[in-house]
Design a protein around this motif. Structure first.
Motif: not given
Length: 439
Positions: A70-85
Motif C-alpha cells: 500500500l505504501e508503494v502504491m501511494v508513491l506510484l499514484i503520480t506515475p499512474a496518473i501521468w501514464l493515464v494522461l
C-alpha cells in the motif's frame, strides 16, 4: 581483448547512439511530444495530491507485506496518473495521425516502472526493493529503446587482462556484483530465520545460541559471495592476487580488528561474559547488552552505552558480578559515638537492612564491630542482593537512610571530628624576661 578493439567498439556504440538520437530525438515532432510529456507530468502531480492525502489518512491499514504494498502504491499514484494522461493524448494523436513515437516510448517506460515497483513492493528491505526495481527497469528501458544488445557487447568488450587467457570484463563485474548482492540478501534472510529458530531452542545456553547464530551468518555470507561470483561466470582464480593482498592487509593493518573478532568468539566459547551479565571494567559499571563481532555493548545505570573492544574484555581485568550467580554482598560502614549503645546500634543496622526492599533475608544481614578509632566506633553492615543490574549505590543509600532515621529516633549519635587548640602566649613572657635582664 586489447585496448584498440575496445575503443573501436565504443566508437561504434556512440555512432549508433548518435544516429538513433538524431533520428528519433532531435526532431520537431519529438519536441512537441516532450512538451506534452512535461505538461502531463505537472498535471499528474497536481491531481495526485488529494488522492495521496486520502490514501495516507485511511484508517485500518494492513500489516506486513500488504502495508508495504500500500505504501508503494501511494508513491506510484503520480506515475499512474501521468501514464493515464499520456495514454489519452496518445489516442488523440493517433486519431489525428500525428507522430507519436516519443509518447509510445515514454508510456512503455512508465508502464514498465509501475509494474516492476508493484512486483517488488512485498520485499521487506526497502533498499533491496529499490535496487531490484532500478536494475530491472534499466534492462527493460535498454530493451525498449533497442540498444540492449549493443550495450551488452560494449560491456563485454570493456575488459582488462588478468593473466594468460583470462580477462575481466565490465559486464562480468556488473553481473557478479548484482549476483553477490542478491545472494547475500538471501543469506541474511536465512540468517534471521536461523536466529529465530535458535532463540526458541532452550536446550542451548544464550552464549551458545549467539555463537551458533554468528557462525551461521558468516558461513552463509561467505557461501553467498562464492556462489554469486561463480554464477556470474567469473573464474575465482583471478582473485588470488586480491586474496593475497587482503591477507597482507590483515597481517599489518587489521591486527586490532582481527584480534577483536577472535576475542569475541573466545568470549562466546568460554562463556565468561554473557548478555545480561553485570560487569565492571576500568571504572565502567553496567550490564552487558550485546556481544557483537568487534565490541561488547555495556549499558550503565545512567543509560550511557559503552562499546568496549572485545580484546579489552579478554586482556583487561573484568569484574563479573554475575558470573556464577547474581548474589552480591554489600558493605556499609557506620561510625557510632562512644557514648552510644553499640549493641542497640548493631541491632538497628540489621533491622534497617531487613526492611530495605532489595535486601535478601537469606543470607541474613550481619553487623560487625570493625575497629575503635579516636573519635568513633566503626561498625560494618553486610547484606546480600541478587539484582546488581538494578544498581548498587541506590540500595546502599536506602539502607543508610533507614539507619539515619532509626538512630535519630533511638538517640544514637554519629560522631564528628573534634580538635582542641592550645594557644601559648609566648610574647608576654619574652618581654618580662627582657625587662629583668636590663635591671
Amino acid at each position: 581483448m586489447d585496448l584498440s578493439t575496445t575503443i573501436a567498439d565504443l566508437k561504434t556504440w556512440l555512432s549508433f547512439a548518435g544516429g538513433w538520437t538524431a533520428e528519433h530525438v532531435l526532431t520537431l515532432a519529438t519536441l512537441w511530444q516532450a512538451l506534452v510529456i512535461a505538461v502531463t507530468f505537472f498535471a499528474a502531480r497536481l491531481l495526485a495530491r488529494p488522492l495521496r492525502a486520502w490514501a495516507k489518512n485511511r484508517p485500518g491499514q494492513a500489516n506486513g507485506a500488504a502495508e508495504r504494498t500500500l505504501e508503494v502504491m501511494v508513491l506510484l499514484i503520480t506515475p499512474a496518473i501521468w501514464l493515464v494522461l499520456q495514454l489519452v493524448l496518445y489516442q488523440i494523436a493517433r486519431g489525428l495521425d500525428l507522430h507519436r513515437y516519443g509518447l509510445r516510448i515514454s508510456m512503455t517506460l512508465l508502464a514498465a516502472w509501475l509494474l516492476i515497483r508493484l512486483l517488488t513492493a512485498p520485499v521487506r528491505n526497502p533498499a533491496m526493493a529499490r535496487l531490484v526495481a532500478v536494475v530491472a527497469w534499466t534492462v527493460a528501458a535498454l530493451d525498449i529503446l533497442g540498444i540492449l544488445d549493443q550495450t551488452m557487447i560494449l560491456l563485454e568488450q570493456a575488459a582488462i587482462p588478468m593473466g594468460k587467457d583470462k580477462v575481466l570484463s565490465l559486464r562480468s563485474v556488473l553481473i557478479a556484483v548484482l549476483a553477490v548482492v542478491v545472494f547475500v540478501w538471501i543469506a541474511l534472510i536465512t540468517t534471521q530465520f536461523v536466529e529465530q529458530r535458535l532463540s526458541r531452542a532452550h536446550s542451548f545456553t544464550p552464549s551458545a545460541r549467539l555463537l551458533l547464530a554468528k557462525i551461521a551468518k558468516f558461513t552463509l555470507i561467505a557461501i553467498a559471495i562464492i556462489v554469486g561470483l561463480g554464477s556470474a561466470g567469473l573464474d575465482l582464480t583471478i582473485f588470488a592476487f586480491f586474496g593475497g593482498a587482503l591477507a597482507v592487509a590483515v597481517g599489518f593493518g587489521l591486527q586490532k580488528v582481527t584480534s577483536n573478532l577472535f576475542s569475541g568468539f573466545i568470549l562466546l566459547l568460554d562463556r565468561s561474559i554473557k548478555p545480561g551479565d553485570v560487569v565492571e571494567l576500568q571504572g565502567t559499571y553496567g550490564w552487558v547488552n550485546k556481544l557483537a563481532t568487534r565490541y561488547t555493548s555495556v549499558i550503565t545505570r545512567d543509560g550511557t552505552e559503552y562499546l568496549i573492544p572485545n580484546e579489552d574484555m579478554i586482556t583487561q581485568p573484568v569484574v563479573n558480578w554475575s558470573h556464577s550467580n547474581r548474589l552480591v554482598r554489600q558493605h556499609v560502614k557506620i561510625r557510632v559515638s562512644y557514648d552510644s549503645d553499640i549493641n542497640l546500634a548493631r541491632s538497628l543496622c540489621i533491622d534497617s537492612a531487613k526492611e530495605t526492599e532489595r535486601v535478601l533475608d537469606t543470607p541474613s544481614p550481619l553487623c560487625m564491630l570493625l575497629d575503635f578509632e579516636e573519635s568513633a566506633v566503626i561498625l560494618e553492615l553486610r547484606f546480600w542482593i541478587e539484582d546488581p543490574q538494578n544498581g548498587i549505590t541506590n540500595v546502599q543509600s536506602d539502607v543508610r537512610l533507614k539507619i539515619w532515621d532509626k538512630f535519630q529516633a533511638s538517640g544514637i549519635r554519629f560522631p564528628f571530628s573534634q580538635h582542641d587548640l592550645h594557644i601559648v602566649t609566648r610574647g608576654r613572657r619574652t618581654r618580662e624576661n627582657d625587662e629583668g635582664t636590663q635591671a
